[in-house]
Design a protein around this motif. Structure first.
Motif, short mmCIF file in Angstrom:
data_model
loop_
_atom_site.label_atom_id
_atom_site.label_comp_id
_atom_site.label_asym_id
_atom_site.label_seq_id
_atom_site.Cartn_x
_atom_site.Cartn_y
_atom_site.Cartn_z
N ASP A 1 2.75 10.81 -6.88
CA ASP A 1 1.68 10.16 -6.13
C ASP A 1 2.18 9.58 -4.81
OD1 ASP A 1 -0.21 10.75 -8.05
OD2 ASP A 1 -0.03 8.83 -9.06
N ALA A 2 3.49 9.30 -4.72
CA ALA A 2 4.07 8.69 -3.52
C ALA A 2 4.78 9.72 -2.64
CB ALA A 2 5.04 7.59 -3.91
N ARG A 3 4.43 10.98 -2.79
CA ARG A 3 5.13 12.03 -2.07
C ARG A 3 4.96 11.96 -0.55
NH1 ARG A 3 0.70 13.67 -4.63
NH2 ARG A 3 -0.97 14.74 -3.49
N TRP A 4 3.96 11.20 -0.05
CA TRP A 4 3.68 11.11 1.38
C TRP A 4 4.06 9.75 1.94
CZ3 TRP A 4 3.65 15.07 4.20
CH2 TRP A 4 3.01 15.14 5.44
N VAL A 5 4.91 9.03 1.20
CA VAL A 5 5.38 7.70 1.63
C VAL A 5 6.89 7.76 1.77
CG1 VAL A 5 5.48 5.24 1.09
CG2 VAL A 5 3.50 6.61 0.34
N SER A 6 7.40 7.49 2.96
CA SER A 6 8.85 7.50 3.16
C SER A 6 9.22 6.64 4.36
CB SER A 6 9.36 8.94 3.36
OG SER A 6 10.76 9.01 3.16
N GLY A 7 10.41 6.07 4.28
CA GLY A 7 10.91 5.24 5.36
C GLY A 7 10.26 3.88 5.44
N ARG A 8 9.61 3.46 4.37
CA ARG A 8 8.84 2.21 4.39
C ARG A 8 9.52 1.12 3.56
NH1 ARG A 8 6.57 2.06 8.61
NH2 ARG A 8 8.28 3.51 8.98
N VAL A 9 9.23 -0.13 3.92
CA VAL A 9 9.59 -1.29 3.11
C VAL A 9 8.30 -1.77 2.45
CG1 VAL A 9 10.52 -3.62 3.07
CG2 VAL A 9 11.46 -1.94 4.67
N VAL A 10 8.24 -1.65 1.14
CA VAL A 10 7.04 -2.06 0.40
C VAL A 10 7.25 -3.50 -0.05
CG1 VAL A 10 5.54 -1.55 -1.53
CG2 VAL A 10 6.71 0.32 -0.35
N ASP A 11 6.42 -4.38 0.47
CA ASP A 11 6.51 -5.80 0.16
C ASP A 11 5.96 -6.07 -1.24
OD1 ASP A 11 5.46 -8.68 0.07
OD2 ASP A 11 6.61 -8.68 1.94
N VAL A 12 6.81 -6.64 -2.09
CA VAL A 12 6.40 -6.97 -3.46
C VAL A 12 6.70 -8.45 -3.70
CG1 VAL A 12 6.48 -6.20 -5.87
CG2 VAL A 12 7.13 -4.61 -4.06
N THR A 13 6.23 -9.26 -2.76
CA THR A 13 6.44 -10.71 -2.87
C THR A 13 5.21 -11.44 -3.37
OG1 THR A 13 5.69 -11.17 -0.61
CG2 THR A 13 8.03 -10.60 -0.89
N GLY A 14 4.18 -10.69 -3.77
CA GLY A 14 2.94 -11.36 -4.15
C GLY A 14 2.26 -12.04 -2.99
#
Length: 251
Positions: free
Chosen positions: A234-247
Protein backbone atom coordinates in the motif's frame (compact mmCIF):
# COMPACT_ATOMS: atom_id res chain seq x y z
CA UNK A 1 -2.69 -14.86 4.32
CA UNK A 2 -1.12 -11.67 5.67
CA UNK A 3 -0.09 -8.83 3.42
CA UNK A 4 3.60 -9.59 4.14
CA UNK A 5 3.41 -13.35 3.57
CA UNK A 6 6.62 -14.74 2.03
CA UNK A 7 8.52 -11.55 2.94
CA UNK A 8 11.69 -11.54 5.04
CA UNK A 9 12.28 -8.65 7.44
CA UNK A 10 15.32 -7.62 9.44
CA UNK A 11 14.65 -5.43 12.48
CA UNK A 12 17.70 -4.15 14.33
CA UNK A 13 17.21 -3.66 18.05
CA UNK A 14 14.11 -5.82 17.85
CA UNK A 15 14.07 -7.31 21.34
CA UNK A 16 12.45 -4.48 23.29
CA UNK A 17 10.36 -1.34 22.99
CA UNK A 18 9.52 -0.06 19.54
CA UNK A 19 11.69 -2.69 17.87
CA UNK A 20 9.83 -5.51 19.61
CA UNK A 21 6.46 -4.06 18.62
CA UNK A 22 7.63 -3.70 15.02
CA UNK A 23 8.95 -7.26 14.92
CA UNK A 24 5.69 -8.61 16.31
CA UNK A 25 3.54 -6.58 13.93
CA UNK A 26 5.52 -7.57 10.83
CA UNK A 27 5.32 -11.21 11.91
CA UNK A 28 1.58 -10.85 12.50
CA UNK A 29 1.31 -9.57 8.92
CA UNK A 30 3.05 -12.71 7.65
CA UNK A 31 6.74 -11.81 7.39
CA UNK A 32 9.55 -14.00 8.63
CA UNK A 33 11.35 -11.69 11.05
CA UNK A 34 15.02 -11.67 11.95
CA UNK A 35 15.56 -9.41 14.93
CA UNK A 36 18.85 -8.33 16.44
CA UNK A 37 19.83 -7.51 19.99
CA UNK A 38 22.99 -6.14 21.60
CA UNK A 39 22.82 -7.35 25.20
CA UNK A 40 19.43 -8.60 26.36
CA UNK A 41 19.31 -12.13 24.98
CA UNK A 42 16.47 -13.09 27.34
CA UNK A 43 14.25 -10.33 25.95
CA UNK A 44 15.13 -11.29 22.38
CA UNK A 45 14.29 -14.95 22.93
CA UNK A 46 11.05 -14.01 24.67
CA UNK A 47 10.10 -11.89 21.68
CA UNK A 48 10.77 -14.82 19.37
CA UNK A 49 8.69 -17.13 21.55
CA UNK A 50 5.79 -14.67 21.60
CA UNK A 51 5.86 -14.42 17.81
CA UNK A 52 6.00 -18.18 17.40
CA UNK A 53 3.20 -18.66 19.93
CA UNK A 54 0.98 -16.56 17.66
CA UNK A 55 1.92 -18.65 14.63
CA UNK A 56 4.67 -16.40 13.28
CA UNK A 57 8.28 -17.05 12.35
CA UNK A 58 11.24 -15.27 13.95
CA UNK A 59 14.96 -15.60 14.60
CA UNK A 60 17.03 -13.63 17.12
CA UNK A 61 20.63 -12.70 16.35
CA UNK A 62 23.22 -11.14 18.62
CA UNK A 63 24.65 -8.09 16.87
CA UNK A 64 26.58 -5.22 18.39
CA UNK A 65 26.37 -2.01 16.39
CA UNK A 66 28.70 0.94 16.77
CA UNK A 67 32.18 -0.40 16.09
CA UNK A 68 33.90 -0.74 12.74
CA UNK A 69 33.02 -4.07 11.16
CA UNK A 70 29.78 -4.54 13.12
CA UNK A 71 27.53 -4.19 10.07
CA UNK A 72 29.47 -6.82 8.14
CA UNK A 73 29.34 -9.13 11.16
CA UNK A 74 25.58 -8.67 11.43
CA UNK A 75 25.04 -9.72 7.84
CA UNK A 76 27.40 -12.66 8.18
CA UNK A 77 25.30 -13.86 11.11
CA UNK A 78 22.14 -13.24 9.09
CA UNK A 79 23.46 -15.29 6.17
CA UNK A 80 24.43 -18.15 8.47
CA UNK A 81 21.05 -18.18 10.22
CA UNK A 82 18.90 -17.89 7.11
CA UNK A 83 20.92 -19.74 4.50
CA UNK A 84 21.75 -16.54 2.61
CA UNK A 85 18.14 -15.40 2.36
CA UNK A 86 17.24 -12.23 0.53
CA UNK A 87 15.63 -9.38 2.47
CA UNK A 88 12.42 -7.56 1.60
CA UNK A 89 12.12 -5.23 4.60
CA UNK A 90 14.98 -3.62 6.52
CA UNK A 91 14.08 -1.66 9.65
CA UNK A 92 16.96 0.32 11.17
CA UNK A 93 15.67 0.67 14.71
CA UNK A 94 18.69 0.07 16.96
CA UNK A 95 19.82 3.30 18.64
CA UNK A 96 21.10 4.73 21.88
CA UNK A 97 20.09 7.90 23.67
CA UNK A 98 22.25 10.78 24.78
CA UNK A 99 20.97 12.99 27.58
CA UNK A 100 23.79 15.53 27.74
CA UNK A 101 23.39 19.13 26.67
CA UNK A 102 25.92 21.16 24.71
CA UNK A 103 28.01 22.11 27.74
CA UNK A 104 28.18 18.60 29.23
CA UNK A 105 28.58 16.47 26.11
CA UNK A 106 31.97 14.77 25.82
CA UNK A 107 33.67 13.81 22.59
CA UNK A 108 33.43 10.17 23.60
CA UNK A 109 29.66 10.35 24.10
CA UNK A 110 29.27 12.26 20.83
CA UNK A 111 31.25 9.65 18.92
CA UNK A 112 29.31 6.77 20.48
CA UNK A 113 25.83 8.10 19.76
CA UNK A 114 26.71 8.95 16.17
CA UNK A 115 28.39 5.57 15.66
CA UNK A 116 25.29 3.65 16.70
CA UNK A 117 22.56 5.96 15.41
CA UNK A 118 24.08 7.11 12.12
CA UNK A 119 27.13 5.15 11.04
CA UNK A 120 25.61 1.75 11.83
CA UNK A 121 22.43 2.23 9.74
CA UNK A 122 24.53 3.60 6.88
CA UNK A 123 26.75 0.54 6.70
CA UNK A 124 23.97 -1.91 7.50
CA UNK A 125 22.30 -0.62 4.34
CA UNK A 126 25.56 -0.62 2.37
CA UNK A 127 26.10 -4.30 3.16
CA UNK A 128 22.43 -5.02 2.42
CA UNK A 129 22.50 -3.72 -1.16
CA UNK A 130 23.15 -7.12 -2.68
CA UNK A 131 20.70 -8.81 -0.34
CA UNK A 132 17.70 -6.49 -0.74
CA UNK A 133 15.07 -7.66 -3.17
CA UNK A 134 13.92 -5.18 -5.78
CA UNK A 135 10.63 -3.67 -4.65
CA UNK A 136 11.76 -3.89 -1.04
CA UNK A 137 11.50 -1.48 1.85
CA UNK A 138 14.02 0.37 4.02
CA UNK A 139 12.50 2.02 7.09
CA UNK A 140 14.63 4.11 9.43
CA UNK A 141 13.37 4.84 12.93
CA UNK A 142 14.02 8.52 13.47
CA UNK A 143 12.53 10.78 16.14
CA UNK A 144 10.28 13.77 16.57
CA UNK A 145 13.39 15.33 18.11
CA UNK A 146 14.63 15.95 14.57
CA UNK A 147 11.95 18.65 14.09
CA UNK A 148 11.34 19.80 17.68
CA UNK A 149 14.12 21.76 19.41
CA UNK A 150 15.25 19.82 22.48
CA UNK A 151 18.62 21.27 23.52
CA UNK A 152 18.92 18.82 26.42
CA UNK A 153 19.39 15.96 23.94
CA UNK A 154 21.21 17.90 21.25
CA UNK A 155 23.51 15.09 20.10
CA UNK A 156 20.69 12.53 19.91
CA UNK A 157 18.53 14.98 17.98
CA UNK A 158 21.38 15.64 15.58
CA UNK A 159 21.79 11.93 14.86
CA UNK A 160 18.12 11.67 13.92
CA UNK A 161 18.40 14.69 11.65
CA UNK A 162 21.33 12.99 9.95
CA UNK A 163 19.30 9.78 9.62
CA UNK A 164 16.49 11.69 7.92
CA UNK A 165 18.96 13.15 5.42
CA UNK A 166 20.29 9.65 4.81
CA UNK A 167 16.72 8.53 4.14
CA UNK A 168 16.20 11.30 1.59
CA UNK A 169 19.33 10.49 -0.37
CA UNK A 170 18.94 6.72 -0.11
CA UNK A 171 15.44 6.98 -1.57
CA UNK A 172 16.98 8.55 -4.65
CA UNK A 173 19.67 5.87 -4.87
CA UNK A 174 17.32 2.90 -4.51
CA UNK A 175 14.34 4.28 -6.42
CA UNK A 176 15.36 2.71 -9.75
CA UNK A 177 15.05 -0.68 -8.02
CA UNK A 178 11.53 0.18 -6.82
CA UNK A 179 12.78 0.11 -3.22
CA UNK A 180 11.12 2.69 -1.00
CA UNK A 181 13.02 4.39 1.82
CA UNK A 182 11.29 6.30 4.59
CA UNK A 183 11.84 7.53 8.13
CA UNK A 184 9.36 7.08 10.94
CA UNK A 185 9.65 9.74 13.65
CA UNK A 186 8.04 8.82 16.99
CA UNK A 187 7.45 11.21 19.86
CA UNK A 188 7.54 10.20 23.53
CA UNK A 189 6.74 6.50 23.69
CA UNK A 190 6.09 4.37 26.76
CA UNK A 191 9.08 2.01 26.54
CA UNK A 192 11.56 0.52 28.97
CA UNK A 193 14.12 3.04 27.73
CA UNK A 194 11.93 5.88 29.05
CA UNK A 195 10.75 4.07 32.16
CA UNK A 196 13.25 5.68 34.55
CA UNK A 197 11.80 9.17 34.11
CA UNK A 198 8.33 8.49 32.71
CA UNK A 199 6.70 5.56 34.48
CA UNK A 200 5.77 6.09 38.09
CA UNK A 201 6.21 9.84 37.70
CA UNK A 202 2.72 11.34 37.35
CA UNK A 203 4.03 14.84 36.62
CA UNK A 204 6.32 13.63 33.82
CA UNK A 205 3.57 11.45 32.40
CA UNK A 206 1.10 14.35 32.41
CA UNK A 207 3.58 16.72 30.73
CA UNK A 208 4.40 14.13 28.09
CA UNK A 209 0.76 13.34 27.38
CA UNK A 210 -0.04 17.03 27.06
CA UNK A 211 2.43 17.40 24.17
CA UNK A 212 0.20 15.29 21.93
CA UNK A 213 -3.01 16.60 20.46
CA UNK A 214 -4.59 13.35 21.66
CA UNK A 215 -3.61 13.96 25.28
CA UNK A 216 -1.86 10.66 25.84
CA UNK A 217 1.58 9.06 25.74
CA UNK A 218 2.30 6.96 22.68
CA UNK A 219 2.73 3.19 22.69
CA UNK A 220 5.17 1.07 20.70
CA UNK A 221 2.19 -0.35 18.82
CA UNK A 222 1.29 3.16 17.62
CA UNK A 223 4.65 3.25 15.85
CA UNK A 224 4.59 -0.35 14.67
CA UNK A 225 1.33 0.20 12.79
CA UNK A 226 2.90 2.96 10.70
CA UNK A 227 5.99 0.84 10.02
CA UNK A 228 3.73 -2.01 8.91
CA UNK A 229 1.98 0.32 6.46
CA UNK A 230 5.28 1.51 5.00
CA UNK A 231 6.42 -2.11 4.70
CA UNK A 232 3.32 -3.06 2.74
CA UNK A 233 2.48 -2.72 -0.93
CA UNK A 234 0.00 0.00 0.00
CA UNK A 235 2.99 2.32 0.55
CA UNK A 236 4.64 1.61 -2.80
CA UNK A 237 4.28 5.29 -3.88
CA UNK A 238 5.78 6.78 -0.70
CA UNK A 239 9.53 7.31 -0.53
CA UNK A 240 12.05 9.78 0.83
CA UNK A 241 9.62 10.97 3.48
CA UNK A 242 9.74 11.47 7.25
CA UNK A 243 6.44 10.22 8.65
CA UNK A 244 5.65 12.01 11.89
CA UNK A 245 4.37 9.61 14.55
CA UNK A 246 4.38 11.95 17.51
CA UNK A 247 0.62 12.05 17.97
CA UNK A 248 0.63 15.62 16.72
CA UNK A 249 3.09 16.78 19.37
CA UNK A 250 4.25 20.38 19.53
CA UNK A 251 2.29 21.51 16.50
Amino acid sequence: MGRLTDKVALVTGGSRGIGRAVARRLADDGATVVLTYARDSAAAEETVRSIEKDGGRAIALHAELGEHGDAAALWAAFDAATGNAKVDILVNNAAIASSSDLTALTEEEFDRVFAVNVRAPFFVVQHALGRLNDGGRVINISSGASRIALPGVIAYSSTKGALDTFTLNLAKVLGPRQITVNSVAPGIIDTDANASWLRGNPAAWERSAALSTFGRVGTPEDVAGVVAFLASDDARWVSGRVVDVTGGSSL
